[in-house]
Write a protein that holds these residues in place. Structure first.
Motif, PDB file in Angstrom:
ATOM      1  N   ASP A   1       0.830  -1.207   0.000  1.00 26.37           N
ATOM      2  CA  ASP A   1       0.000   0.000   0.000  1.00 26.37           C
ATOM      3  C   ASP A   1       0.864   1.257   0.000  1.00 26.37           C
ATOM      4  N   ILE A   2       1.825   1.304   0.929  1.00 26.80           N
ATOM      5  CA  ILE A   2       2.655   2.505   1.066  1.00 26.80           C
ATOM      6  C   ILE A   2       3.528   2.720  -0.162  1.00 26.80           C
ATOM      7  N   GLU A   3       4.231   1.671  -0.591  1.00 24.73           N
ATOM      8  CA  GLU A   3       5.159   1.835  -1.704  1.00 24.73           C
ATOM      9  C   GLU A   3       4.428   1.955  -3.035  1.00 24.73           C
ATOM     10  N   GLY A   4       3.244   1.340  -3.136  1.00 23.24           N
ATOM     11  CA  GLY A   4       2.448   1.523  -4.345  1.00 23.24           C
ATOM     12  C   GLY A   4       2.044   2.974  -4.508  1.00 23.24           C
ATOM     13  N   ASN A   5       1.570   3.591  -3.422  1.00 23.79           N
ATOM     14  CA  ASN A   5       1.198   5.005  -3.449  1.00 23.79           C
ATOM     15  C   ASN A   5       2.409   5.885  -3.719  1.00 23.79           C
ATOM     16  N   ALA A   6       3.558   5.505  -3.126  1.00 22.91           N
ATOM     17  CA  ALA A   6       4.776   6.274  -3.352  1.00 22.91           C
ATOM     18  C   ALA A   6       5.204   6.209  -4.819  1.00 22.91           C
ATOM     19  N   ALA A   7       5.082   5.044  -5.440  1.00 18.77           N
ATOM     20  CA  ALA A   7       5.453   4.899  -6.850  1.00 18.77           C
ATOM     21  C   ALA A   7       4.550   5.761  -7.726  1.00 18.77           C
ATOM     22  N   LEU A   8       3.256   5.795  -7.393  1.00 20.00           N
ATOM     23  CA  LEU A   8       2.319   6.645  -8.136  1.00 20.00           C
ATOM     24  C   LEU A   8       2.756   8.105  -8.069  1.00 20.00           C
ATOM     25  N   ARG A   9       3.081   8.583  -6.866  1.00 18.69           N
ATOM     26  CA  ARG A   9       3.518   9.970  -6.691  1.00 18.69           C
ATOM     27  C   ARG A   9       4.869  10.220  -7.345  1.00 18.69           C
ATOM     28  N   CYS A  10       5.743   9.232  -7.260  1.00 20.90           N
ATOM     29  CA  CYS A  10       7.078   9.363  -7.841  1.00 20.90           C
ATOM     30  C   CYS A  10       6.991   9.594  -9.344  1.00 20.90           C
ATOM     31  N   ALA A  11       6.061   8.917 -10.005  1.00 21.02           N
ATOM     32  CA  ALA A  11       5.913   9.052 -11.458  1.00 21.02           C
ATOM     33  C   ALA A  11       5.594  10.482 -11.867  1.00 21.02           C
ATOM     34  N   GLY A  12       4.932  11.225 -10.979  1.00 21.11           N
ATOM     35  CA  GLY A  12       4.585  12.604 -11.298  1.00 21.11           C
ATOM     36  C   GLY A  12       5.616  13.622 -10.859  1.00 21.11           C
ATOM     37  N   ARG A  13       6.651  13.167 -10.109  1.00 21.14           N
ATOM     38  CA  ARG A  13       7.640  14.091  -9.552  1.00 21.14           C
ATOM     39  C   ARG A  13       9.056  13.851 -10.042  1.00 21.14           C
ATOM     40  N   ILE A  14       9.309  12.682 -10.598  1.00 17.84           N
ATOM     41  CA  ILE A  14      10.675  12.285 -10.904  1.00 17.84           C
ATOM     42  C   ILE A  14      11.288  13.134 -12.015  1.00 17.84           C
ATOM     43  N   GLY A  15      12.580  13.465 -11.840  1.00 20.69           N
ATOM     44  CA  GLY A  15      13.312  14.211 -12.846  1.00 20.69           C
ATOM     45  C   GLY A  15      14.274  13.311 -13.598  1.00 20.69           C
ATOM     46  N   ALA A  16      14.891  13.850 -14.625  1.00 21.34           N
ATOM     47  CA  ALA A  16      15.787  13.062 -15.466  1.00 21.34           C
ATOM     48  C   ALA A  16      16.970  12.516 -14.664  1.00 21.34           C
ATOM     49  N   HIS A  17      17.524  13.321 -13.761  1.00 17.63           N
ATOM     50  CA  HIS A  17      18.672  12.869 -12.968  1.00 17.63           C
ATOM     51  C   HIS A  17      18.281  11.726 -12.051  1.00 17.63           C
ATOM     52  N   ASP A  18      17.101  11.857 -11.412  1.00 14.28           N
ATOM     53  CA  ASP A  18      16.624  10.785 -10.522  1.00 14.28           C
ATOM     54  C   ASP A  18      16.413   9.482 -11.296  1.00 14.28           C
ATOM     55  N   LEU A  19      15.814   9.586 -12.469  1.00 11.20           N
ATOM     56  CA  LEU A  19      15.566   8.398 -13.282  1.00 11.20           C
ATOM     57  C   LEU A  19      16.870   7.739 -13.691  1.00 11.20           C
ATOM     58  N   TYR A  20      17.845   8.551 -14.040  1.00 13.51           N
ATOM     59  CA  TYR A  20      19.169   8.030 -14.418  1.00 13.51           C
ATOM     60  C   TYR A  20      19.785   7.267 -13.247  1.00 13.51           C
TER      61      TYR A  20
END
Length: 224
Positions: free
Chosen positions: A86-105
């Motif tokens: 539950d917690i990490e699923g919600n975090a992944a959802l939020r991460c998808a809307g906040r992540i930058g190119a450096h973080d993804l790299y």
């Protein structure tokens, strides 16, 4: 940092890491005087650290019997995976809307390192780093602290040494699909992948507990 707090932290981490690594086994007694002597600290911070460890669920304090490493109940372990999903699923959802190119790299680099790792301990460390980094990017308050404790419970009961080649390939594939979701900014996909990723690990543990797989470390830590 005051000397007392420094000693308390040293002892707390020593015992916690010993339990998580398996160096301290379930039911093992934790004598205050022996541990204080081993680490060169006084008994007062040892006593306080044991109280904190009991509050966090790592040890049990028994009247007239001292402290010992706690044995985990199977239902409790399974519920911890559900909470993490539950917690990490919600975090992944939020991460998808906040992540930058450096973080993804950075995350993709961790995936590369995991896929190239040959040591189970190294894979486990990299996996934890990846999950904690996603939580941090997501900005979900207090998520890192909660998941860290729940993840320790998962490590206690199921380590990468117990993963088959198929399990490892599935885990790597999950991580790569997460990277795709982040790249596309697809929160729904990221949430679904993360939930399945964590619940699949729980299913692996349950298969071991029920005897559908060869018994491993899980059998030593779980109260059947």
């Amino acid at each position: 940092m005051p000397a007392f707090l420094g000693e308390l932290l040293v002892f707390h981490l020593h015992v916690r890491d010993g339990i998580v690594s398996g160096a301290l086994r379930w039911g093992e007694k934790l004598g205050e005087s022996g541990l204080a002597s081993e680490l060169g600290v006084s008994r007062t911070p040892v006593r306080e650290a044991l109280r904190n460890l009991a509050a966090d669920g790592y040890v049990e304090l028994r009247l007239n019997a001292g402290a010992q490493v706690r044995r985990w109940d199977a239902d409790e372990v399974n519920s911890s995976f559900e909470v993490r999903a539950d917690i990490e699923g919600n975090a992944a959802l939020r991460c998808a809307g906040r992540i930058g190119a450096h973080d993804l790299y950075e995350l993709e680099g961790l995936c590369d390192a995991m896929e190239g790792a040959t040591d189970a301990g190294e894979r486990s460390c990299l996996n934890r780093t990846l999950h904690m980094r996603i939580l941090r990017i997501s900005g979900v308050a207090h998520a890192e602290k909660i998941v860290t404790q729940l993840s320790d419970l998962a490590v206690l009961t199921m380590t990468y040494q117990q993963f088959t080649g198929e399990d490892t390939a599935r885990s790597d594939s999950d991580h790569r699909l997460l990277m795709r979701a982040f790249r596309l900014g697809d929160g729904a996909l990221a949430q679904a992948v993360m939930r399945v990723h964590i619940l699949s690990a729980a299913a692996t543990l349950e298969e071991q507990r029920r005897g559908f797989r060869s018994a491993g470390v899980a059998g030593d830590h779980l109260d059947r």
